[in-house]
Design a protein around this motif. Structure first.
Motif, PDB file in Angstrom:
ATOM      1  N   ALA A 113       0.880  -1.305   0.040  1.00  0.00           N
ATOM      2  CA  ALA A 113       0.005   0.086  -0.045  1.00  0.00           C
ATOM      3  C   ALA A 113       0.836   1.369   0.096  1.00  0.00           C
ATOM      4  CB  ALA A 113      -0.895   0.010   1.047  1.00  0.00           C
ATOM      5  N   LEU A 114       1.894   1.126   0.546  1.00  0.00           N
ATOM      6  CA  LEU A 114       3.062   2.403   0.767  1.00  0.00           C
ATOM      7  C   LEU A 114       3.995   2.227  -0.291  1.00  0.00           C
ATOM      8  CD1 LEU A 114       3.355   2.712   4.564  1.00  0.00           C
ATOM      9  CD2 LEU A 114       1.713   3.836   3.172  1.00  0.00           C
ATOM     10  N   ALA A 115       4.628   1.011  -0.227  1.00  0.00           N
ATOM     11  CA  ALA A 115       5.912   0.826  -1.238  1.00  0.00           C
ATOM     12  C   ALA A 115       5.689   1.013  -2.765  1.00  0.00           C
ATOM     13  CB  ALA A 115       6.327  -0.381  -0.875  1.00  0.00           C
ATOM     14  N   VAL A 116       4.554   0.298  -3.243  1.00  0.00           N
ATOM     15  CA  VAL A 116       4.226   0.370  -4.621  1.00  0.00           C
ATOM     16  C   VAL A 116       3.903   1.695  -5.306  1.00  0.00           C
ATOM     17  CG1 VAL A 116       2.479  -0.612  -6.310  1.00  0.00           C
ATOM     18  CG2 VAL A 116       3.539  -1.880  -4.736  1.00  0.00           C
ATOM     19  N   PRO A 117       3.225   2.689  -4.743  1.00  0.00           N
ATOM     20  CA  PRO A 117       3.104   3.839  -5.183  1.00  0.00           C
ATOM     21  C   PRO A 117       4.400   4.709  -5.043  1.00  0.00           C
ATOM     22  CG  PRO A 117       1.285   3.605  -3.579  1.00  0.00           C
ATOM     23  CD  PRO A 117       2.173   2.567  -3.473  1.00  0.00           C
ATOM     24  N   SER A 118       5.142   4.522  -3.725  1.00  0.00           N
ATOM     25  CA  SER A 118       6.396   5.132  -3.626  1.00  0.00           C
ATOM     26  C   SER A 118       7.281   4.800  -4.846  1.00  0.00           C
ATOM     27  CB  SER A 118       6.977   4.891  -2.066  1.00  0.00           C
ATOM     28  OG  SER A 118       7.974   5.477  -1.923  1.00  0.00           O
ATOM     29  N   SER A 119       7.477   3.832  -4.984  1.00  0.00           N
ATOM     30  CA  SER A 119       8.443   3.230  -5.995  1.00  0.00           C
ATOM     31  C   SER A 119       8.099   3.685  -7.277  1.00  0.00           C
ATOM     32  CB  SER A 119       8.624   1.625  -6.330  1.00  0.00           C
ATOM     33  OG  SER A 119       7.207   1.179  -6.992  1.00  0.00           O
ATOM     34  N   GLN A 120       6.907   4.368  -7.447  1.00  0.00           N
ATOM     35  CA  GLN A 120       6.914   5.163  -8.625  1.00  0.00           C
ATOM     36  C   GLN A 120       6.919   6.493  -8.553  1.00  0.00           C
ATOM     37  OE1 GLN A 120       5.751   4.449 -11.921  1.00  0.00           O
ATOM     38  NE2 GLN A 120       6.060   2.370 -11.809  1.00  0.00           N
TER      39      GLN A 120
END
Ligand SMILES: C[S@@+](CC[C@H](N)C(=O)[O-])C[C@H]1O[C@@H](n2cnc3c(N)ncnc32)[C@H](O)[C@@H]1O
Length: 254
Positions: free
Chosen positions: A121-128
């Motif tokens: 939930a946090l890491a996937v948007p952050s990685s983009q």
């Protein structure tokens, strides 16, 4: 004589380097590992050769083991072999049924330990490069399930759509049209959204568009891959949003 113990470990969102140091240590020391579908299988290779590694994953409601069987396996293996690592994608307590498993194990008098994970939930948007909060744009973010236990969309999607929060929707791809239909009722039509699939992995893929155009992307979704939907003005921070918007303007002009 080994002391029975179950450690709930978050495996992180996909990239094996996004597990915590503590989580990796637990894998390397485990006697038994029970792991889920979204756990990167390369993490299992870090276990000792003598560790019993058992896949207990489910995807799209195809279960190898029921939740009750998994709960019982955790207890039985801990009593027989000692330390059991229950390895779950992301963080065990974010839509991971970690709470149910912990309650069952503790009720049997077995020691439990919790090692948090980096949630998708946090890491996937952050990685983009998509910030979930941004000063003057988004003061909060909601992490919501897109599919409740009866298959419907959560009523919290409607509540969240009425707010200005960034919405992060897990397990929502199969209800994508229903979700976007609700969001459209309450957010302005140019509100951007992103669908990020296989986040933090080499085959990560992102689709970006605006709420009024959501029907255009339905056929480009890979329903076999894990994905999250992020909705909110913070997505305008992503370079693809600008590119696509410029393209739309050109398409209209010519
Ligand atoms: C059962 S939930 C478990 C969430 C997990 N406990 C966490 O904290 O990330 C599974 C959902 O998480 C999301 N998800 C997990 N890993 C993902 C990834 N690498 N890329 C995109 N979405 C992911 C998808 O929405 C998927 O359907």
């Amino acid at each position: 004589m080994k002391i029975p113990k179950v450690i709930l470990v978050g495996a992180g969102p996909g990239d094996i380097e996004l597990i915590t140091v503590k989580g990796m240590k637990a894998i390397q020391e485990a006697d038994v590992i029970l792991y889920d579908a979204l756990v990167n299988s390369d993490l299992i290779k870090k276990a000792k050769a003598t560790t019993k590694c058992i896949y207990v994953g489910k995807r799209f409601n195809k279960h190898k083991f029921s939740q009750e069987e998994i709960n019982q396996m955790l207890v039985d293996y801990a009593l027989k072999y000692g330390t059991v690592v229950r390895l779950k994608g992301g963080d065990p307590f974010v839509f991971g049924r970690g709470g149910e498993e912990a309650a069952f194990i503790e009720n049997q008098g077995i020691e439990t330990e919790f090692i948090p994970g980096v949630s998708s939930a946090l890491a996937v948007p952050s990685s983009q490069g998509i910030p979930l909060s941004k000063r003057n744009i988004s003061e909060s973010f909601w992490v919501i399930t897109g599919t409740t236990s009866n298959g419907e969309i959560s009523k919290d999607i409607i509540l969240g759509s009425k707010s200005n929060a960034t919405l992060v929707i897990l397990m929502g791809l199969r209800n994508f049209s229903l979700i976007m239909n609700e969001v459209k009722k309450y957010r302005h039509k140019h509100t951007p959204f992103a669908i990020i699939q296989n986040g933090t992995l080499p085959n990560e893929n992102i689709i970006i568009d605006t709420v009024n155009n959501y029907k255009n992307v339905i056929d480009t979704i890979d329903y076999s891959a894990p994905g999250i939907i992020v909705i909110g003005d913070v997505i305008a921070e992503h370079p693809a949003f600008l590119d696509e918007d410029i393209q739309r303007v050109l398409d209209l002009a010519y």
